[in-house]
Design a protein around this motif. Structure first.
Motif, PDB file in Angstrom:
ATOM      1  N   THR A 129      72.160  39.725   3.735  1.00  9.02           N
ATOM      2  CA  THR A 129      71.447  39.264   5.208  1.00  9.02           C
ATOM      3  C   THR A 129      72.616  39.630   6.254  1.00  9.02           C
ATOM      4  N   GLY A 130      72.441  39.788   7.558  1.00  6.30           N
ATOM      5  CA  GLY A 130      73.204  40.238   8.558  1.00  6.30           C
ATOM      6  C   GLY A 130      74.377  41.212   8.005  1.00  6.30           C
ATOM      7  N   SER A 131      73.943  42.521   7.718  1.00 13.57           N
ATOM      8  CA  SER A 131      74.672  43.330   7.055  1.00 13.57           C
ATOM      9  C   SER A 131      74.750  44.622   8.031  1.00 13.57           C
ATOM     10  N   LEU A 164      69.977  46.441   3.412  1.00 13.62           N
ATOM     11  CA  LEU A 164      70.758  45.766   4.723  1.00 13.62           C
ATOM     12  C   LEU A 164      69.576  45.164   5.154  1.00 13.62           C
ATOM     13  N   ASN A 165      70.302  44.249   6.412  1.00 14.36           N
ATOM     14  CA  ASN A 165      69.269  43.491   7.398  1.00 14.36           C
ATOM     15  C   ASN A 165      69.774  43.248   8.351  1.00 14.36           C
ATOM     16  N   GLY A 166      69.118  43.140   9.387  1.00 15.37           N
ATOM     17  CA  GLY A 166      69.771  43.128  10.939  1.00 15.37           C
ATOM     18  C   GLY A 166      68.420  42.532  11.866  1.00 15.37           C
ATOM     19  N   ASN A 210      69.320  26.849  13.380  1.00 13.01           N
ATOM     20  CA  ASN A 210      68.379  27.977  12.727  1.00 13.01           C
ATOM     21  C   ASN A 210      69.199  29.178  12.116  1.00 13.01           C
ATOM     22  N   LEU A 211      70.223  29.518  12.866  1.00 10.08           N
ATOM     23  CA  LEU A 211      70.803  30.858  12.436  1.00 10.08           C
ATOM     24  C   LEU A 211      71.885  30.697  11.325  1.00 10.08           C
ATOM     25  N   ASN A 212      72.490  29.556  11.416  1.00  9.78           N
ATOM     26  CA  ASN A 212      73.228  29.291   9.955  1.00  9.78           C
ATOM     27  C   ASN A 212      72.749  28.515   8.693  1.00  9.78           C
ATOM     28  N   GLY A 224      80.337  31.018   3.963  1.00  6.88           N
ATOM     29  CA  GLY A 224      80.635  29.488   4.634  1.00  6.88           C
ATOM     30  C   GLY A 224      81.839  29.876   5.980  1.00  6.88           C
ATOM     31  N   SER A 225      82.613  29.073   6.088  1.00  7.54           N
ATOM     32  CA  SER A 225      83.618  29.333   6.947  1.00  7.54           C
ATOM     33  C   SER A 225      84.722  28.412   6.672  1.00  7.54           C
ATOM     34  N   ILE A 226      85.947  28.655   6.999  1.00  8.85           N
ATOM     35  CA  ILE A 226      86.937  27.719   7.186  1.00  8.85           C
ATOM     36  C   ILE A 226      86.720  26.447   8.095  1.00  8.85           C
ATOM     37  N   MET A 229      79.186  22.294  16.518  1.00  7.27           N
ATOM     38  CA  MET A 229      77.870  22.669  15.622  1.00  7.27           C
ATOM     39  C   MET A 229      77.966  23.721  14.620  1.00  7.27           C
ATOM     40  N   TYR A 230      78.804  24.810  15.243  1.00  7.13           N
ATOM     41  CA  TYR A 230      78.835  25.924  14.167  1.00  7.13           C
ATOM     42  C   TYR A 230      79.529  25.341  12.865  1.00  7.13           C
ATOM     43  N   ALA A 231      80.641  24.641  13.119  1.00  9.86           N
ATOM     44  CA  ALA A 231      81.460  24.226  12.020  1.00  9.86           C
ATOM     45  C   ALA A 231      80.444  23.327  10.923  1.00  9.86           C
ATOM     46  N   ASN A 262      73.607  35.363   1.527  1.00  8.16           N
ATOM     47  CA  ASN A 262      73.414  34.942   2.915  1.00  8.16           C
ATOM     48  C   ASN A 262      74.456  34.921   3.800  1.00  8.16           C
ATOM     49  N   ASN A 263      74.630  36.134   4.445  1.00  9.36           N
ATOM     50  CA  ASN A 263      75.890  36.284   5.290  1.00  9.36           C
ATOM     51  C   ASN A 263      75.353  36.333   6.842  1.00  9.36           C
ATOM     52  N   ALA A 264      74.173  36.452   7.144  1.00  6.76           N
ATOM     53  CA  ALA A 264      73.837  36.434   8.957  1.00  6.76           C
ATOM     54  C   ALA A 264      74.092  35.139   9.308  1.00  6.76           C
ATOM     55  N   GLY A 265      74.724  35.204  10.375  1.00  5.94           N
ATOM     56  CA  GLY A 265      75.339  33.656  11.121  1.00  5.94           C
ATOM     57  C   GLY A 265      75.974  34.019  12.359  1.00  5.94           C
ATOM     58  N   PRO A 293      85.491  32.540   4.627  1.00  3.54           N
ATOM     59  CA  PRO A 293      86.618  33.470   5.288  1.00  3.54           C
ATOM     60  C   PRO A 293      87.303  32.407   6.436  1.00  3.54           C
ATOM     61  N   GLY A 294      88.527  32.989   6.591  1.00  3.58           N
ATOM     62  CA  GLY A 294      89.332  32.322   7.938  1.00  3.58           C
ATOM     63  C   GLY A 294      89.091  33.061   9.026  1.00  3.58           C
ATOM     64  N   THR A 295      89.786  33.786   9.604  1.00  2.00           N
ATOM     65  CA  THR A 295      89.831  34.626  10.852  1.00  2.00           C
ATOM     66  C   THR A 295      89.561  35.989  10.548  1.00  2.00           C
ATOM     67  N   SER A 341      77.374  23.571  10.951  1.00  2.00           N
ATOM     68  CA  SER A 341      76.123  24.048   9.991  1.00  2.00           C
ATOM     69  C   SER A 341      76.778  24.668   8.962  1.00  2.00           C
ATOM     70  N   LYS A 342      78.018  25.239   8.957  1.00  2.00           N
ATOM     71  CA  LYS A 342      78.674  25.923   7.822  1.00  2.00           C
ATOM     72  C   LYS A 342      78.930  24.875   6.793  1.00  2.00           C
ATOM     73  N   ALA A 343      79.495  23.708   7.179  1.00  2.00           N
ATOM     74  CA  ALA A 343      79.757  22.565   6.222  1.00  2.00           C
ATOM     75  C   ALA A 343      78.282  22.141   5.478  1.00  2.00           C
ATOM     76  N   ASP A 398      64.563  38.677  11.763  1.00  2.00           N
ATOM     77  CA  ASP A 398      65.251  37.807  12.764  1.00  2.00           C
ATOM     78  C   ASP A 398      65.061  36.463  11.728  1.00  2.00           C
ATOM     79  N   LEU A 399      66.162  36.131  11.399  1.00  3.99           N
ATOM     80  CA  LEU A 399      66.208  34.939  10.282  1.00  3.99           C
ATOM     81  C   LEU A 399      66.296  33.673  10.721  1.00  3.99           C
ATOM     82  N   THR A 400      66.296  33.672  12.212  1.00  7.06           N
ATOM     83  CA  THR A 400      66.265  32.338  12.420  1.00  7.06           C
ATOM     84  C   THR A 400      64.701  31.835  12.511  1.00  7.06           C
TER      85      THR A 400
HETATM   86  P1  NAD Z   1      79.283  40.124  13.093  1.00  2.36           P
HETATM   87  O1  NAD Z   1      78.839  39.753  14.166  1.00  2.36           O
HETATM   88  O2  NAD Z   1      80.027  41.484  12.845  1.00  2.36           O
HETATM   89  O3  NAD Z   1      77.999  40.199  11.943  1.00  2.36           O
HETATM   90  C1  NAD Z   1      76.750  39.122  11.959  1.00  2.36           C
HETATM   91  C2  NAD Z   1      76.041  39.880  11.316  1.00  2.36           C
HETATM   92  O4  NAD Z   1      74.587  38.832  11.337  1.00  2.36           O
HETATM   93  C3  NAD Z   1      75.270  41.284  12.261  1.00  2.36           C
HETATM   94  O5  NAD Z   1      74.965  42.213  11.007  1.00  2.36           O
HETATM   95  C4  NAD Z   1      74.168  40.468  12.904  1.00  2.36           C
HETATM   96  O6  NAD Z   1      73.227  41.526  12.980  1.00  2.36           O
HETATM   97  C5  NAD Z   1      73.551  39.589  11.747  1.00  2.36           C
HETATM   98  N1  NAD Z   1      72.735  38.515  12.538  1.00  2.36           N
HETATM   99  C6  NAD Z   1      72.912  37.698  13.608  1.00  2.36           C
HETATM  100  N2  NAD Z   1      71.902  37.138  13.714  1.00  2.36           N
HETATM  101  C7  NAD Z   1      70.788  37.436  12.966  1.00  2.36           C
HETATM  102  C8  NAD Z   1      69.505  37.102  12.969  1.00  2.36           C
HETATM  103  N3  NAD Z   1      69.072  36.048  13.594  1.00  2.36           N
HETATM  104  N4  NAD Z   1      68.872  37.508  12.004  1.00  2.36           N
HETATM  105  C9  NAD Z   1      69.469  38.358  11.007  1.00  2.36           C
HETATM  106  N5  NAD Z   1      70.681  38.899  11.011  1.00  2.36           N
HETATM  107  C10 NAD Z   1      71.355  38.404  12.148  1.00  2.36           C
HETATM  108  O7  NAD Z   1      80.249  39.081  12.325  1.00  2.36           O
HETATM  109  P2  NAD Z   1      81.009  38.611  11.126  1.00  2.36           P
HETATM  110  O8  NAD Z   1      82.202  38.035  11.430  1.00  2.36           O
HETATM  111  O9  NAD Z   1      80.829  39.931  10.019  1.00  2.36           O
HETATM  112  O10 NAD Z   1      80.111  37.367  10.618  1.00  2.36           O
HETATM  113  C11 NAD Z   1      79.377  37.370   9.140  1.00  2.36           C
HETATM  114  C12 NAD Z   1      79.485  35.803   8.785  1.00  2.36           C
HETATM  115  O11 NAD Z   1      80.686  35.435   8.615  1.00  2.36           O
HETATM  116  C13 NAD Z   1      78.793  35.002   9.733  1.00  2.36           C
HETATM  117  O12 NAD Z   1      77.993  34.022   8.880  1.00  2.36           O
HETATM  118  C14 NAD Z   1      79.716  34.296  10.264  1.00  2.36           C
HETATM  119  O13 NAD Z   1      79.491  32.764  10.686  1.00  2.36           O
HETATM  120  C15 NAD Z   1      80.829  34.214   9.171  1.00  2.36           C
HETATM  121  N6  NAD Z   1      82.420  34.028   9.585  1.00  2.36           N
HETATM  122  C16 NAD Z   1      82.858  34.758  10.306  1.00  2.36           C
HETATM  123  C17 NAD Z   1      84.237  34.654  10.208  1.00  2.36           C
HETATM  124  C18 NAD Z   1      85.037  35.557  11.359  1.00  2.36           C
HETATM  125  O14 NAD Z   1      86.317  35.264  11.477  1.00  2.36           O
HETATM  126  N7  NAD Z   1      84.778  36.793  11.600  1.00  2.36           N
HETATM  127  C19 NAD Z   1      84.765  33.545   9.770  1.00  2.36           C
HETATM  128  C20 NAD Z   1      84.068  32.605   9.042  1.00  2.36           C
HETATM  129  C21 NAD Z   1      82.937  32.824   8.917  1.00  2.36           C
END
Ligand code: NAD
Length: 258
Positions: free
Chosen positions: A13-15, A36-38, A115-117, A149-151, A163-165, A91-94, A194-196, A167-169, A65-67
């Motif tokens: 998801t979110g790819s 792939l999903n977006g 909804n998003l995460n 997830g996320s750091i 809120m973001y943090a 599950n990567n969308a977020g 991931p970190g940053t 939702s990932k926890a 739209d996965l929200t």
């Molecule tokens: P990105 O913005 O490049 O990718 C986000 C992807 O999610 C995109 O493909 C977008 O189309 C998709 N998306 C957003 N909303 C959506 C929805 N409602 N329905 C379906 N798809 C949707 O960013 P990224 O940094 O590659 O993020 C990917 C994941 O990594 C996210 O969950 C983000 O929270 C997490 N993350 C990112 C970081 C960072 O530093 N970049 C760190 C920790 C976690």
């Protein structure tokens, strides 16, 4: 190393960009059937399908739209109808969803970020479970759910990103519950944290701020999307991680993750 990914049915998801797209490229290079999903159909998402097909995978794009829970269900239906089942769900969308301190948080921000995460990963996983169960039963190998997830989910996030943090926890924690419920069905659950990482996620930051953040990381720089992708492949591969479940793998250049 990832030979058993050949022919695996993998939905990410979110790819359409960032880490999800980098993971999709790696799976395609190893001969997987990649979904792939977006949120929207864009020229970039269609170009990504062409690119993955040329890399040796078999790819298709599924708009959802996965929200929204009904779109999560529709995504799983569309993917499994197209590829005949599902072996690996990522599950990567977020996303951040907005930056607000506690006193400014309202119902709209709460709902959007959760909804998003949270809802997205919960509902997509819910509808994927019967297919993953079937995959494990038929193949004799584990099926795999991997969530990004996320750091921030470990250390609380920056100011305004509470809120973001949280939702990932939430996501980190609900995986532990799913391990208890579905290990008997041959399904593993792991988190890539991931970190940053250098993606559009950080587009709202100035170059100065990005420099300061980079300096605070022991490795002195943001990570790249290609440095994260192999961790998804590792958790997807039964040969690599068949006895690993309920874990969080940090990819963060040495940042402390409590
Ligand atoms: P990105 O913005 O490049 O990718 C986000 C992807 O999610 C995109 O493909 C977008 O189309 C998709 N998306 C957003 N909303 C959506 C929805 N409602 N329905 C379906 N798809 C949707 O960013 P990224 O940094 O590659 O993020 C990917 C994941 O990594 C996210 O969950 C983000 O929270 C997490 N993350 C990112 C970081 C960072 O530093 N970049 C760190 C920790 C976690």
């Amino acid at each position: 190393m990832f030979e058993d990914l050949r022919g695996k049915r993998v939905l990410i998801t979110g790819s359409t960009a960032g880490m999800g797209l980098a993971a999709a490229r790696l799976f395609a290079q190893h001969g997987a059937k990649v979904g792939l999903n977006g949120r929207r159909v864009t020229p970039e998402s269609l170009a990504a399908v062409d690119e993955l097909n040329k890399l040796g995978g078999e790819a298709a794009f599924f708009q959802a739209d996965l929200t929204k829970s009904d779109e999560c269900e529709r995504l799983i239906d569309a993917y499994t109808s197209h590829f005949g089942g599902l072996d690996v769900l990522i599950n990567n969308a977020g996303g951040l969803g907005g930056r607000k301190g506690l006193e400014s948080i309202d119902d709209a921000l709460f709902d959007h970020v959760m909804n998003l995460n949270a809802r997205s990963a919960l509902m997509v996983t819910k509808y994927a479970i019967p297919h993953l169960r079937q995959s494990a039963k038929e193949s004799g190998q584990t099926a795999s759910v991997i969530s990004t997830g996320s750091i921030a989910g470990r250390e609380g996030g920056g100011i305004g990103a509470g809120m973001y943090a949280a939702s990932k926890a939430w996501l980190h924690d609900i995986h532990r519950n799913w391990v208890k419920e579905f290990t008997k069905d041959g399904i593993r659950f792991n988190i890539v944290s991931p970190g940053t990482i250098d993606t559009a996620f950080h587009d709202d930051k100035s170059d100065d701020l990005k420099g300061n953040i980079a300096n605070s990381i022991p490795m002195g720089r943001f990570g790249t999307i290609e440095e994260v992708a192999p961790t998804f492949a590792f958790f997807a591969s039964h040969a690599c991680s068949g006895y690993i479940t309920g874990q969080i793998l940090d990819v963060n250049g040495g940042q402390i993750a409590p």
